[in-house]
Write a protein that holds these residues in place. Structure first.
Motif, PDB file in Angstrom:
ATOM      1  N   ILE A 197      13.773  13.529   4.409  1.00 19.41           N
ATOM      2  CA  ILE A 197      12.760  12.470   4.552  1.00 19.41           C
ATOM      3  C   ILE A 197      11.482  12.815   3.796  1.00 19.41           C
ATOM      4  N   LEU A 198      11.222  14.116   3.609  1.00 16.57           N
ATOM      5  CA  LEU A 198      10.012  14.548   2.908  1.00 16.57           C
ATOM      6  C   LEU A 198      10.389  15.264   1.615  1.00 16.57           C
ATOM      7  N   ARG A 199      11.398  14.757   0.926  1.00 13.43           N
ATOM      8  CA  ARG A 199      11.807  15.363  -0.348  1.00 13.43           C
ATOM      9  C   ARG A 199      10.654  15.334  -1.347  1.00 13.43           C
ATOM     10  N   PRO A 253       5.395  12.190  11.085  1.00 12.32           N
ATOM     11  CA  PRO A 253       5.202  11.621   9.744  1.00 12.32           C
ATOM     12  C   PRO A 253       4.527  10.236   9.786  1.00 12.32           C
ATOM     13  N   ILE A 254       4.856   9.435  10.816  1.00  4.43           N
ATOM     14  CA  ILE A 254       4.212   8.116  10.939  1.00  4.43           C
ATOM     15  C   ILE A 254       2.765   8.282  11.373  1.00  4.43           C
ATOM     16  N   PHE A 255       2.522   9.236  12.263  1.00  3.82           N
ATOM     17  CA  PHE A 255       1.140   9.488  12.670  1.00  3.82           C
ATOM     18  C   PHE A 255       0.306   9.992  11.490  1.00  3.82           C
ATOM     19  N   ALA A 256       0.927  10.709  10.554  1.00  4.77           N
ATOM     20  CA  ALA A 256       0.209  11.163   9.366  1.00  4.77           C
ATOM     21  C   ALA A 256      -0.240   9.969   8.528  1.00  4.77           C
ATOM     22  N   LEU A 257       0.587   8.927   8.460  1.00  3.59           N
ATOM     23  CA  LEU A 257       0.177   7.697   7.775  1.00  3.59           C
ATOM     24  C   LEU A 257      -0.947   7.008   8.543  1.00  3.59           C
ATOM     25  N   GLN A 258      -0.816   6.962   9.855  1.00  4.54           N
ATOM     26  CA  GLN A 258      -1.834   6.327  10.689  1.00  4.54           C
ATOM     27  C   GLN A 258      -3.201   6.981  10.502  1.00  4.54           C
ATOM     28  N   ARG A 259      -3.219   8.303  10.360  1.00  4.94           N
ATOM     29  CA  ARG A 259      -4.469   9.024  10.204  1.00  4.94           C
ATOM     30  C   ARG A 259      -5.183   8.668   8.903  1.00  4.94           C
ATOM     31  N   ARG A 260      -4.449   8.061   7.985  1.00  2.00           N
ATOM     32  CA  ARG A 260      -5.044   7.584   6.729  1.00  2.00           C
ATOM     33  C   ARG A 260      -5.239   6.077   6.741  1.00  2.00           C
ATOM     34  N   GLY A 261      -5.086   5.458   7.918  1.00  2.00           N
ATOM     35  CA  GLY A 261      -5.314   4.018   8.039  1.00  2.00           C
ATOM     36  C   GLY A 261      -4.146   3.154   7.642  1.00  2.00           C
ATOM     37  N   LYS A 267       0.789  -1.222   0.000  1.00  2.00           N
ATOM     38  CA  LYS A 267       0.000   0.000   0.000  1.00  2.00           C
ATOM     39  C   LYS A 267       0.831   1.287   0.000  1.00  2.00           C
ATOM     40  N   LEU A 268       1.985   1.267   0.650  1.00  2.00           N
ATOM     41  CA  LEU A 268       2.781   2.485   0.713  1.00  2.00           C
ATOM     42  C   LEU A 268       3.352   2.837  -0.656  1.00  2.00           C
ATOM     43  N   THR A 269       3.304   4.112  -0.994  1.00  2.00           N
ATOM     44  CA  THR A 269       3.969   4.584  -2.198  1.00  2.00           C
ATOM     45  C   THR A 269       5.469   4.636  -1.943  1.00  2.00           C
ATOM     46  N   PRO A 270       6.284   4.737  -2.985  1.00  2.00           N
ATOM     47  CA  PRO A 270       7.727   4.877  -2.752  1.00  2.00           C
ATOM     48  C   PRO A 270       8.072   6.054  -1.845  1.00  2.00           C
ATOM     49  N   ALA A 271       7.371   7.172  -1.990  1.00  2.00           N
ATOM     50  CA  ALA A 271       7.642   8.335  -1.135  1.00  2.00           C
ATOM     51  C   ALA A 271       7.282   8.036   0.311  1.00  2.00           C
ATOM     52  N   ARG A 327       7.182   5.034   1.715  1.00  2.00           N
ATOM     53  CA  ARG A 327       8.142   4.060   2.244  1.00  2.00           C
ATOM     54  C   ARG A 327       9.459   4.750   2.599  1.00  2.00           C
ATOM     55  N   HIS A 328       9.852   5.713   1.788  1.00  2.00           N
ATOM     56  CA  HIS A 328      11.062   6.497   2.079  1.00  2.00           C
ATOM     57  C   HIS A 328      10.914   7.221   3.410  1.00  2.00           C
ATOM     58  N   VAL A 329       9.782   7.849   3.649  1.00  2.00           N
ATOM     59  CA  VAL A 329       9.538   8.544   4.914  1.00  2.00           C
ATOM     60  C   VAL A 329       9.593   7.565   6.076  1.00  2.00           C
ATOM     61  N   PHE A 330       8.854   6.477   5.964  1.00  2.00           N
ATOM     62  CA  PHE A 330       8.753   5.517   7.065  1.00  2.00           C
ATOM     63  C   PHE A 330      10.122   4.948   7.419  1.00  2.00           C
ATOM     64  N   GLU A 331      10.868   4.516   6.424  1.00  2.00           N
ATOM     65  CA  GLU A 331      12.162   3.883   6.689  1.00  2.00           C
ATOM     66  C   GLU A 331      13.155   4.862   7.309  1.00  2.00           C
ATOM     67  N   ASN A 332      13.174   6.085   6.837  1.00  2.00           N
ATOM     68  CA  ASN A 332      14.172   7.023   7.335  1.00  2.00           C
ATOM     69  C   ASN A 332      13.824   7.577   8.708  1.00  2.00           C
TER      70      ASN A 332
END
Length: 379
Positions: free
Chosen positions: A307-309, A238-246, A104-108, A110-115
């Protein structure tokens, strides 16, 4: 010549008035296991009762081994409160996160999450070393040390949590654990914190020296207000921003527990700094403070830009940096200092809610992981 042992105030054997040579010779004789117990009775080694008012944050004259009476009852309250937020990463399911990460994660994203993970894995080890090696041994009141002992454990627990997420998601450990060394924008934050830590560890000067005391106070303030109070507090968003979208809800839930710990770490550290400045009649150098905030902002801007390039839905580098400035102003006010970034806005009003996690589980579907006792945590 018979040598009678006595002990100093810390229980260390010392020779009697007998000559040193006699003491040495006595050690060459066979040792009897039926020695009169009076031989080992300490003579003249009693100590005066402890007056809690003699306790100080540093440079105290009271007994570091005697917990009560408290001079800082608020420190003991922090310790009790920290134990209400007990948890382990194994209690939270990561099954959906594996699917999200792979499909489900886009490359962008996944880049945020990993870093974010790459930064956090090293940061909590630094926080653990700061408290365990640079701070605790300088504290001269046991109620302060006891909470900090809990804090050391919690930093280790957080490191375990990031490792659990990395391992569960199948991320290359050799690569992600090395990012802080090879990615300049991540390395910059780690290097800045490590410089503060090493300055205290290697100074070798007692805190009765006013310059050493100021350096220690600035380092403690940095770790409490910037490292944990801003970089960690804002760093999970940034992780909470992903969480807010499920997305990545298990990892985000883990970070919510960590955030609750970090809120206490920050609040305790700021309380200690305020107490230290008051007891030692110490004023922090305005130029040193300005440099601290400017360096922290520059490092955070570079990190956010990396991380948010590519912005992700609902989150971007501009929001991240502005929220850092807003939180930095809050930390400065809590210490009693001038706001470093006047006019900064609260662009993530939902961030504070993450520290107030209340879990409601279906008893028949999952283990109960709400460890709180006695109601909600008191911040």
């Amino acid at each position: 010549m018979k040598t009678t042992l006595s002990f100093d105030d810390w229980g260390t054997p010392v020779s009697s008035s007998a000559s040193i040579g006699a003491s040495i010779n006595s050690t060459t004789q066979p040792v009897s296991h039926n020695v009169d117990s009076q031989t080992y009775v300490a003579t003249g080694s009693t100590m005066a009762a402890v007056d809690p008012e003699q306790k100080r944050v540093v440079n105290g004259q009271a007994d570091i081994n005697q917990l009560a009476p408290f001079k800082y009852p608020w420190a003991w309250s922090f310790f009790l409160n920290a134990n209400r937020n007990h948890w382990t990463p194994l209690e939270i399911s990561m099954a959906q996160d594996v699917h999200d990460y792979q499909h489900k994660l886009t490359p962008a994203e996944r880049h945020v999450f990993e870093n974010v993970l790459a930064y956090l894995t090293t940061s909590d080890i630094l926080a653990m070393r700061n408290i365990g090696l640079a701070v605790m041994e300088k504290m001269s009141a046991p109620e302060l040390q006891i909470y900090q002992a809990r804090q050391v454990y919690e930093e280790a627990l957080h490191t375990w949590t990031y490792q659990h997420c990395i391992e569960t998601l199948g991320i290359d450990q050799r690569e992600i654990y090395n990012r802080y060394r090879v990615v300049p924008e991540i390395h910059g934050k780690i290097a800045l914190a490590n410089r503060r830590l090493q300055g205290v560890l290697q100074s070798g000067r007692p805190l009765t020296d006013r310059d050493a005391l100021h350096e220690f106070a600035m380092a403690y303030l940095f770790f409490a207000a910037v490292f944990e109070g801003c970089w960690f507090y804002n760093g999970f968003s940034p992780i909470f921003a992903l969480q807010r979208r499920g997305l990545m809800k298990g990892a985000a839930e883990q970070l919510q527990y960590i955030m609750r710990d970090e809120v206490l770490h920050c609040a305790f550290g700021i309380r200690v700094v305020r107490q230290l400045l008051d007891e030692e009649n110490l004023t922090l150098d305005p130029q040193a403070l300005r440099q601290m905030w400017d360096e922290a902002e520059a490092a955070e801007m570079a990190y956010a830009g990396y991380i948010l390039r590519e912005p992700i839905l609902g989150y971007n580098a501009g929001l991240h940096v502005e929220q850092f400035r807003y939180v930095a102003n809050r930390r400065a006010r809590q210490v009693g200092l001038t706001e470093p970034f006047p006019g900064a806005e609260n662009v993530l009003p939902w961030l504070d809610e993450q520290a107030n996690l209340r879990k409601e589980k279906n008893f028949f579907e999952t283990r109960v992981t709400e460890y709180q006792t006695g109601g909600a945590l008191v911040w």
